[in-house]
Design a protein around this motif. Sequence first.
Motif, PDB file in Angstrom:
ATOM      1  N   ASP A  87      -2.899  16.064  -4.622  1.00 32.35           N
ATOM      2  CA  ASP A  87      -2.498  14.665  -6.210  1.00 32.35           C
ATOM      3  C   ASP A  87      -0.879  13.586  -6.022  1.00 32.35           C
ATOM      4  O   ASP A  87      -1.206  12.640  -6.715  1.00 32.35           O
ATOM      5  CB  ASP A  87      -3.443  14.800  -7.272  1.00 32.35           C
ATOM      6  N   THR A  88       0.132  14.617  -5.543  1.00 33.04           N
ATOM      7  CA  THR A  88       0.748  14.084  -5.760  1.00 33.04           C
ATOM      8  C   THR A  88       1.835  13.633  -7.067  1.00 33.04           C
ATOM      9  O   THR A  88       3.096  14.157  -6.456  1.00 33.04           O
ATOM     10  CB  THR A  88       0.950  12.428  -4.662  1.00 33.04           C
ATOM     11  N   ASN A  89       1.244  14.175  -7.846  1.00 31.08           N
ATOM     12  CA  ASN A  89       2.379  14.259  -9.463  1.00 31.08           C
ATOM     13  C   ASN A  89       2.374  15.277  -9.612  1.00 31.08           C
ATOM     14  O   ASN A  89       1.900  16.331  -9.114  1.00 31.08           O
ATOM     15  CB  ASN A  89       1.140  13.541 -10.480  1.00 31.08           C
ATOM     16  N   LEU A  90       3.209  15.899 -10.551  1.00 32.77           N
ATOM     17  CA  LEU A  90       3.899  16.696 -10.844  1.00 32.77           C
ATOM     18  C   LEU A  90       3.201  17.107 -12.284  1.00 32.77           C
ATOM     19  O   LEU A  90       3.506  15.875 -13.086  1.00 32.77           O
ATOM     20  CB  LEU A  90       5.674  17.145 -10.808  1.00 32.77           C
ATOM     21  N   MET A  91       2.642  17.643 -12.526  1.00 36.71           N
ATOM     22  CA  MET A  91       3.101  17.773 -14.030  1.00 36.71           C
ATOM     23  C   MET A  91       3.053  19.248 -15.061  1.00 36.71           C
ATOM     24  O   MET A  91       3.311  20.317 -14.597  1.00 36.71           O
ATOM     25  CB  MET A  91       1.192  18.610 -13.827  1.00 36.71           C
ATOM     26  N   VAL A  92       3.842  18.908 -15.711  1.00 37.97           N
ATOM     27  CA  VAL A  92       4.452  19.441 -16.908  1.00 37.97           C
ATOM     28  C   VAL A  92       3.602  20.187 -18.057  1.00 37.97           C
ATOM     29  O   VAL A  92       3.311  18.699 -18.813  1.00 37.97           O
ATOM     30  CB  VAL A  92       5.476  18.947 -16.862  1.00 37.97           C
ATOM     31  N   ASN A  93       3.424  21.315 -18.368  1.00 36.39           N
ATOM     32  CA  ASN A  93       2.646  22.101 -19.300  1.00 36.39           C
ATOM     33  C   ASN A  93       4.152  22.873 -20.509  1.00 36.39           C
ATOM     34  O   ASN A  93       4.221  23.706 -19.316  1.00 36.39           O
ATOM     35  CB  ASN A  93       1.928  22.781 -18.994  1.00 36.39           C
ATOM     36  N   HIS A 114      -7.125  17.895  -7.780  1.00 37.56           N
ATOM     37  CA  HIS A 114      -6.826  18.271  -5.995  1.00 37.56           C
ATOM     38  C   HIS A 114      -5.811  19.861  -6.206  1.00 37.56           C
ATOM     39  O   HIS A 114      -5.727  20.171  -6.857  1.00 37.56           O
ATOM     40  CB  HIS A 114      -6.593  16.946  -5.588  1.00 37.56           C
ATOM     41  N   ASP A 115      -5.975  20.076  -4.533  1.00 36.61           N
ATOM     42  CA  ASP A 115      -5.754  21.492  -4.947  1.00 36.61           C
ATOM     43  C   ASP A 115      -4.006  21.313  -5.739  1.00 36.61           C
ATOM     44  O   ASP A 115      -3.386  20.452  -5.636  1.00 36.61           O
ATOM     45  CB  ASP A 115      -4.942  21.948  -3.644  1.00 36.61           C
ATOM     46  N   VAL A 116      -3.400  22.434  -6.172  1.00 31.06           N
ATOM     47  CA  VAL A 116      -2.046  22.764  -6.059  1.00 31.06           C
ATOM     48  C   VAL A 116      -1.840  23.914  -5.723  1.00 31.06           C
ATOM     49  O   VAL A 116      -2.358  24.809  -5.255  1.00 31.06           O
ATOM     50  CB  VAL A 116      -2.267  23.345  -7.922  1.00 31.06           C
ATOM     51  N   ILE A 159       4.205  13.866 -14.809  1.00 32.35           N
ATOM     52  CA  ILE A 159       4.976  12.845 -13.520  1.00 32.35           C
ATOM     53  C   ILE A 159       4.667  12.008 -12.041  1.00 32.35           C
ATOM     54  O   ILE A 159       4.781  12.962 -11.587  1.00 32.35           O
ATOM     55  CB  ILE A 159       6.199  13.714 -13.368  1.00 32.35           C
ATOM     56  N   TYR A 160       4.616  10.659 -12.269  1.00 31.51           N
ATOM     57  CA  TYR A 160       4.349  10.462 -10.999  1.00 31.51           C
ATOM     58  C   TYR A 160       5.061  10.011 -10.477  1.00 31.51           C
ATOM     59  O   TYR A 160       7.082  10.369 -10.446  1.00 31.51           O
ATOM     60  CB  TYR A 160       3.543   8.968 -11.570  1.00 31.51           C
ATOM     61  N   ASN A 186       0.600  -0.873   0.326  1.00 36.36           N
ATOM     62  CA  ASN A 186       0.105   0.197  -0.008  1.00 36.36           C
ATOM     63  C   ASN A 186       1.161   1.526  -0.156  1.00 36.36           C
ATOM     64  O   ASN A 186       1.394   1.961   0.702  1.00 36.36           O
ATOM     65  CB  ASN A 186      -0.720   0.094   1.404  1.00 36.36           C
ATOM     66  N   TYR A 187       1.714   1.797  -0.972  1.00 36.28           N
ATOM     67  CA  TYR A 187       2.217   2.933  -1.468  1.00 36.28           C
ATOM     68  C   TYR A 187       1.946   3.882  -1.353  1.00 36.28           C
ATOM     69  O   TYR A 187       1.039   3.822  -2.244  1.00 36.28           O
ATOM     70  CB  TYR A 187       3.372   2.463  -2.819  1.00 36.28           C
ATOM     71  N   ASN A 188       1.697   4.890  -0.867  1.00 41.53           N
ATOM     72  CA  ASN A 188       0.836   5.837  -0.620  1.00 41.53           C
ATOM     73  C   ASN A 188       1.902   7.287  -0.581  1.00 41.53           C
ATOM     74  O   ASN A 188       2.449   7.563   0.121  1.00 41.53           O
ATOM     75  CB  ASN A 188       0.499   6.288   0.703  1.00 41.53           C
ATOM     76  N   PRO A 189       2.058   7.794  -2.084  1.00 39.62           N
ATOM     77  CA  PRO A 189       2.775   9.406  -2.216  1.00 39.62           C
ATOM     78  C   PRO A 189       2.223   9.958  -1.673  1.00 39.62           C
ATOM     79  O   PRO A 189       0.909  10.005  -1.144  1.00 39.62           O
ATOM     80  CB  PRO A 189       3.023   8.873  -3.854  1.00 39.62           C
ATOM     81  N   ARG A 190       3.307  11.100  -1.055  1.00 38.35           N
ATOM     82  CA  ARG A 190       2.470  12.345  -0.248  1.00 38.35           C
ATOM     83  C   ARG A 190       2.161  13.654  -1.091  1.00 38.35           C
ATOM     84  O   ARG A 190       2.986  13.393  -2.475  1.00 38.35           O
ATOM     85  CB  ARG A 190       3.522  12.583   0.644  1.00 38.35           C
ATOM     86  N   ALA A 191       1.380  14.280  -0.697  1.00 42.92           N
ATOM     87  CA  ALA A 191       1.358  15.782  -1.441  1.00 42.92           C
ATOM     88  C   ALA A 191       3.197  16.642  -1.428  1.00 42.92           C
ATOM     89  O   ALA A 191       4.009  16.769  -0.914  1.00 42.92           O
ATOM     90  CB  ALA A 191       0.421  16.516   0.024  1.00 42.92           C
TER      91      ALA A 191
END
Length: 666
Positions: free
Chosen positions: A297-303, A279-281, A315-316, A12-17
């Motif tokens: 949501d713990t992921n990095l979004m690249v635009n 979720h919140d940025v 980026i997961y 149950n791997y849970n990444p952090r915000a």
Amino acid sequence: MECKVHRFRLYNYNPRAVQCIAVSDNSELAVGRSDGSIEIWCTEECWFQKMVIPGSENGSVESLLWLGNRLISAGLHGNVVEYDLTSGTVKILVDSFGGAVWCLGLSPTHTHIAAGCEDGSIKMLETSNKSLSFERSFDKQEGRIMCMAWHESGDVIVTGSVDVIRLWSIKTGHAVQRITLERDMKKVETIVWDVLVLSDYTVVSGDSFGRVQFWNGKHGTLLQSLHVHRADVLTLCRGTTESSIYAAGVDPRVLSFKLTNSEDPTSWVKGPMLQKHTHDVRSLALVHDLIVSGGVDTNLMVNSVSRKKDKFKRIYSFPSYQTVSVAQAANLVLLQYSTYLEVWKMGTSVDNTETKSKVLPLEEQPLKMVQLKVPTSSVDHIKCSSISSCGHWIAYSTSSTCRLYHLTYKHDESNIQVQKVRCTGLSPSHVIKFSRDSNIMITASTNHKVMITKLDSSAHTANLVHSHSLKCHTSPTMLLTISNDSTHFAIANLEGQVDVFNAKNMTHVCSLPRYSRIPTAISFHPKTNDVVVVYDDLQIFEFSIKSGAYTPWTRGILSANSKEKYLARIHKAVMRKHSNIAVVNNILHVCEADKDIIMCVSREGMFIIEKPSRKKGGDKSRFCHQFMPLLHCDIMDNSTMLVVERPLQDIWEQLPSTLYQKKFGT
């Protein structure tokens, strides 16, 4: 090749915000997480998590900044912290003397750092002589300082707090301008979450009512107010020029704002929306011409901000280092969490060759044997861990200590005993590995040493027998592997340096030719002891330690002189959307009478390379896509392939551990 695949879904791997993001001068990304950990990302050609500084129970990272190649953080613990990036540990810690630190600002001359504190004061720290020292404190205001920005002239700091924006003089330490924000509701405070200041003293603010407002900083008047977010604006970011601003927050959209007329400071208009989060940025940053965003949501979004047609990248938040270790002979799996370890016994299947079903029923369910918690006296999170092949030795390291345990149990898993084993000389480590015969343990310590510990399972003792200083290594050793015959081991650091040592007497055998990229996975061939290395750009090399040169297969790769790297040519789609899930983090070998197969495991799937035999010509390569992200993959002693997948949280109860039968081969 045909084998059974055990799909293990009990991790149950849970990444952090994501709390904050900072970009260095050489475009490295520092990402602070809600558990106090900090990740260092390489963003040159592909996105690769090169290092993780683990958090602690009382750790907090509310703000990050780069001072050249120095990394500074601050948080609710009230300290300003500098990290030693050669060891991944805390280097300097300075008390703010003002309570929790909510924000940091760097002077344009890079000589001072300003810290916004809980007590409403700005603390000025000097950064000269590669140190941090408290210099002075500004006047105290009412309420905490939530955000700040330093004007490019170096004479003014802009801060935001509850209902107020202030401009401060660096010379006097007094507020020279006070801007009061209007409340949408009289009894509800307006919290200024982030501010920017442009070269013409235009102040940009994002507040708790979803407004992005532009102010004349010299006169304290409102120029323009854009109410385009449906909730709090938590973060702002300047674009490639001052004519573009980006904003995001609780409303998980990343919105752009453009200045249509450079001579009219009130001509800001809402631009296109970038790909939104779920979720919140909480933070935005500019890397090259890319906007990087992160949040709950713990992921990095690249635009991309310059090429509208480019698709965004997600980026997961998978760790690049191994958090799963396997005891091949004992069929045990060690799962690493922040403050504890779990040891699971794998389930067994009914070996029925007559059935035509690809799903084999379980004869014995998986069993959690041990949960090993970090002592309450230790506040540091676990950095790395490992379990021996026999299943009787467990080791883990934090930033302050390295601990070794002996696990005693019977075949029916009754009367399990965990005994701590003292070993004088063990140091905190980046990586820990046990030999295949479980007789030695090798660690790469944070003080640039490689240590060999001899293990005695019958007497439950461990003795440090060799300690070798890596004088030529100036960056952390993040990869370590031991040959199957326990005669050699290889290490690799973040500068691309790969060295091979003799495990018997700790003598240096050879160094591989230096490649320009960072190694992400390394292994020994089980029969020839050739070293196989995969880099973050999906290039693969095989090196013979006997001849001291690349193998003929590798020389064939180099002679092809292709612009695309070898593994990228196998799977074109990976190259097109190349992100961290495509980076190889483990290498497996399968040796048969007429086949030599290399399996390069990434989070997205597996690159399978069937090397050519002497009778045949070219190699056969392909990519097997995995629906669920892979957290680990290994081959057990009974030829079963263990695949540790990240479970889907919404159907967690519906996914028991099962055994599947698949074919990997022609």
